[in-house]
Design an enzyme around this catalytic site. Structure first.
Site, PDB file in Angstrom:
ATOM      1  N   LYS A  49       0.845  -1.193   0.000  1.00 50.20           N
ATOM      2  CA  LYS A  49       0.000   0.000   0.000  1.00 50.20           C
ATOM      3  C   LYS A  49       0.879   1.241   0.000  1.00 50.20           C
ATOM      4  O   LYS A  49       1.796   1.361   0.807  1.00 50.20           O
ATOM      5  CB  LYS A  49      -0.903   0.046   1.231  1.00 50.20           C
ATOM      6  CG  LYS A  49      -2.156  -0.794   1.148  1.00 50.20           C
ATOM      7  CD  LYS A  49      -2.979  -0.623   2.404  1.00 50.20           C
ATOM      8  CE  LYS A  49      -4.183  -1.559   2.385  1.00 50.20           C
ATOM      9  NZ  LYS A  49      -4.909  -1.527   3.667  1.00 50.20           N
ATOM     10  N   ASP A 132       5.925  -4.030  10.545  1.00 46.18           N
ATOM     11  CA  ASP A 132       4.474  -4.028  10.392  1.00 46.18           C
ATOM     12  C   ASP A 132       3.791  -4.159  11.743  1.00 46.18           C
ATOM     13  O   ASP A 132       2.735  -3.559  11.977  1.00 46.18           O
ATOM     14  CB  ASP A 132       4.026  -5.150   9.452  1.00 46.18           C
ATOM     15  CG  ASP A 132       4.503  -6.526   9.900  1.00 46.18           C
ATOM     16  OD1 ASP A 132       5.591  -6.641  10.512  1.00 46.18           O
ATOM     17  OD2 ASP A 132       3.796  -7.515   9.627  1.00 46.18           O
ATOM     18  N   ARG A 133       4.402  -4.908  12.654  1.00 42.17           N
ATOM     19  CA  ARG A 133       3.834  -5.057  13.994  1.00 42.17           C
ATOM     20  C   ARG A 133       3.962  -3.748  14.773  1.00 42.17           C
ATOM     21  O   ARG A 133       3.038  -3.353  15.507  1.00 42.17           O
ATOM     22  CB  ARG A 133       4.519  -6.196  14.731  1.00 42.17           C
ATOM     23  CG  ARG A 133       4.300  -7.561  14.081  1.00 42.17           C
ATOM     24  CD  ARG A 133       5.112  -8.654  14.754  1.00 42.17           C
ATOM     25  NE  ARG A 133       4.655  -8.927  16.101  1.00 42.17           N
ATOM     26  CZ  ARG A 133       5.329  -9.700  16.962  1.00 42.17           C
ATOM     27  NH1 ARG A 133       6.494 -10.231  16.625  1.00 42.17           N
ATOM     28  NH2 ARG A 133       4.838  -9.916  18.168  1.00 42.17           N
ATOM     29  N   ASP A 153      -3.347  -8.756  13.452  1.00 40.23           N
ATOM     30  CA  ASP A 153      -3.097  -8.503  12.029  1.00 40.23           C
ATOM     31  C   ASP A 153      -3.101  -9.843  11.309  1.00 40.23           C
ATOM     32  O   ASP A 153      -2.217 -10.679  11.520  1.00 40.23           O
ATOM     33  CB  ASP A 153      -1.754  -7.789  11.853  1.00 40.23           C
ATOM     34  CG  ASP A 153      -1.557  -7.272  10.433  1.00 40.23           C
ATOM     35  OD1 ASP A 153      -2.318  -7.671   9.534  1.00 40.23           O
ATOM     36  OD2 ASP A 153      -0.625  -6.477  10.225  1.00 40.23           O
ATOM     37  N   THR A 156      -0.598 -13.192   5.726  1.00 40.92           N
ATOM     38  CA  THR A 156       0.067 -14.479   5.513  1.00 40.92           C
ATOM     39  C   THR A 156       0.298 -15.164   6.848  1.00 40.92           C
ATOM     40  O   THR A 156       0.056 -16.356   7.022  1.00 40.92           O
ATOM     41  CB  THR A 156       1.399 -14.269   4.775  1.00 40.92           C
ATOM     42  OG1 THR A 156       1.142 -13.595   3.544  1.00 40.92           O
ATOM     43  CG2 THR A 156       2.064 -15.597   4.494  1.00 40.92           C
ATOM     44  N   THR A 208     -14.742 -33.261   4.722  1.00 43.22           N
ATOM     45  CA  THR A 208     -13.332 -32.905   4.883  1.00 43.22           C
ATOM     46  C   THR A 208     -13.078 -31.435   4.584  1.00 43.22           C
ATOM     47  O   THR A 208     -12.320 -30.763   5.300  1.00 43.22           O
ATOM     48  CB  THR A 208     -12.463 -33.794   3.982  1.00 43.22           C
ATOM     49  OG1 THR A 208     -12.648 -35.154   4.362  1.00 43.22           O
ATOM     50  CG2 THR A 208     -10.987 -33.439   4.124  1.00 43.22           C
TER      51      THR A 208
END
Length: 276
Positions: A49, A132-133, A153, A156, A208
């Protein structure tokens, strides 16, 4: 880019909505260039971004479903002439982006724990704390100053970070994200299929595919509730990341969703450094 609050929501959409930030008012490229805006860059594992700001007001935002290239930075610089920038990258190229921007006339820095921050970092290895954290924690603090927050957050990976009411980043945990859990089940077993995280998610799977999906998505929802139970009463839960809407549908307690939390945190850090 507005935050949203909810207690429990239902949505059977099979695709993730784009996590974009909407500018408060439309601006032309010419008008943005005239006042030399601030620039924030958030490079994640699978998307990036770029946001342009006039003080606290968002005036332009663009999301790339890939990593940024120098040509992207060149376009931003040539079109908007930002005066300052803060680069946040989990892919290790934050310093390279900042260096390139500095060579092209932008006062740019890479986000790390060594930068002056509006939060105190209590991590024992602050140099290993993902930018990012840091940005998400500062974003939550900027939205809810003086309150305890659990910042989740969901990209991924999914991170669970704690911000205290007295302005400290107290630490947090890292776990596989929803998509990674499903891919791991497919990759490390002989017969489990590939499953999309969007679709029917019963309390307990009846086949499943629903068993895998419910295990992954409800597993993250359960982790949020567990960590919230370890924190003081009235702790804010702040969700962000591509899976936040999907997982938020399954939560039965109040929370706030802000898809632009990291971007807002970057702006807060940039403005904080302008004042000191």
């Amino acid at each position: 880019c507005a935050s949203s609050s909810s207690s429990r929501r239902r949505d059977d959409s099979l695709t993730a909505p784009p996590t974009t930030c909407d500018p408060a008012t439309p601006n032309t490229d010419t008008s943005i260039r005239r006042f030399m805006p601030l620039l924030t860059i958030d490079q994640g594992n699978s998307s990036a971004k770029i946001a342009l700001w006039e003080g606290p007001e968002l005036i332009k935002e663009e999301t790339f479903q890939r990593r940024l290239y120098k040509r992207d930075l060149q376009e931003v610089v040539s079109r908007y002439s930002p005066r300052k920038a803060l680069c946040c990258s989990v892919t290790g190229n934050g310093a390279d982006m900042a260096e390139w921007l500095n060579r092209h006339g932008v006062d740019a820095r890479e986000l790390s724990s060594r930068l002056p921050l509006p939060l105190e970092i209590d991590y024992t290895t602050p140099d290993t704390l993902g930018p990012d954290r840091i940005a998400a924690a500062v974003g939550a603090w900027s939205l809810f100053p003086g309150e305890n927050s659990l910042v989740v957050d969901m990209g991924t990976a999914v991170t669970y970070d704690v911000v205290t009411a007295d302005g400290h980043y107290a630490g947090g945990n890292i776990a596989p994200g929803v998509g990674m859990r499903l891919r791991a089940l497919r990759s490390f077993t002989a017969r489990l299929p590939e499953v999309n995280g969007y679709g029917e998610t019963p309390d307990f799977g009846h086949d499943t595919m629903t068993a895998m999906r419910a295990g992954a998505v409800r597993g993250v929802a359960g982790e949020i509730k567990y960590y919230l139970g370890l924190l003081p009463p009235a702790t804010r839960v702040v969700l962000t990341g591509g899976w936040s809407k999907r997982v938020g549908e399954l939560l039965d307690f109040p929370f706030t969703t802000d898809p632009c939390l990291v971007t807002k945190g970057l702006l807060s850090i940039l403005l904080y450094n302008e004042k000191i």
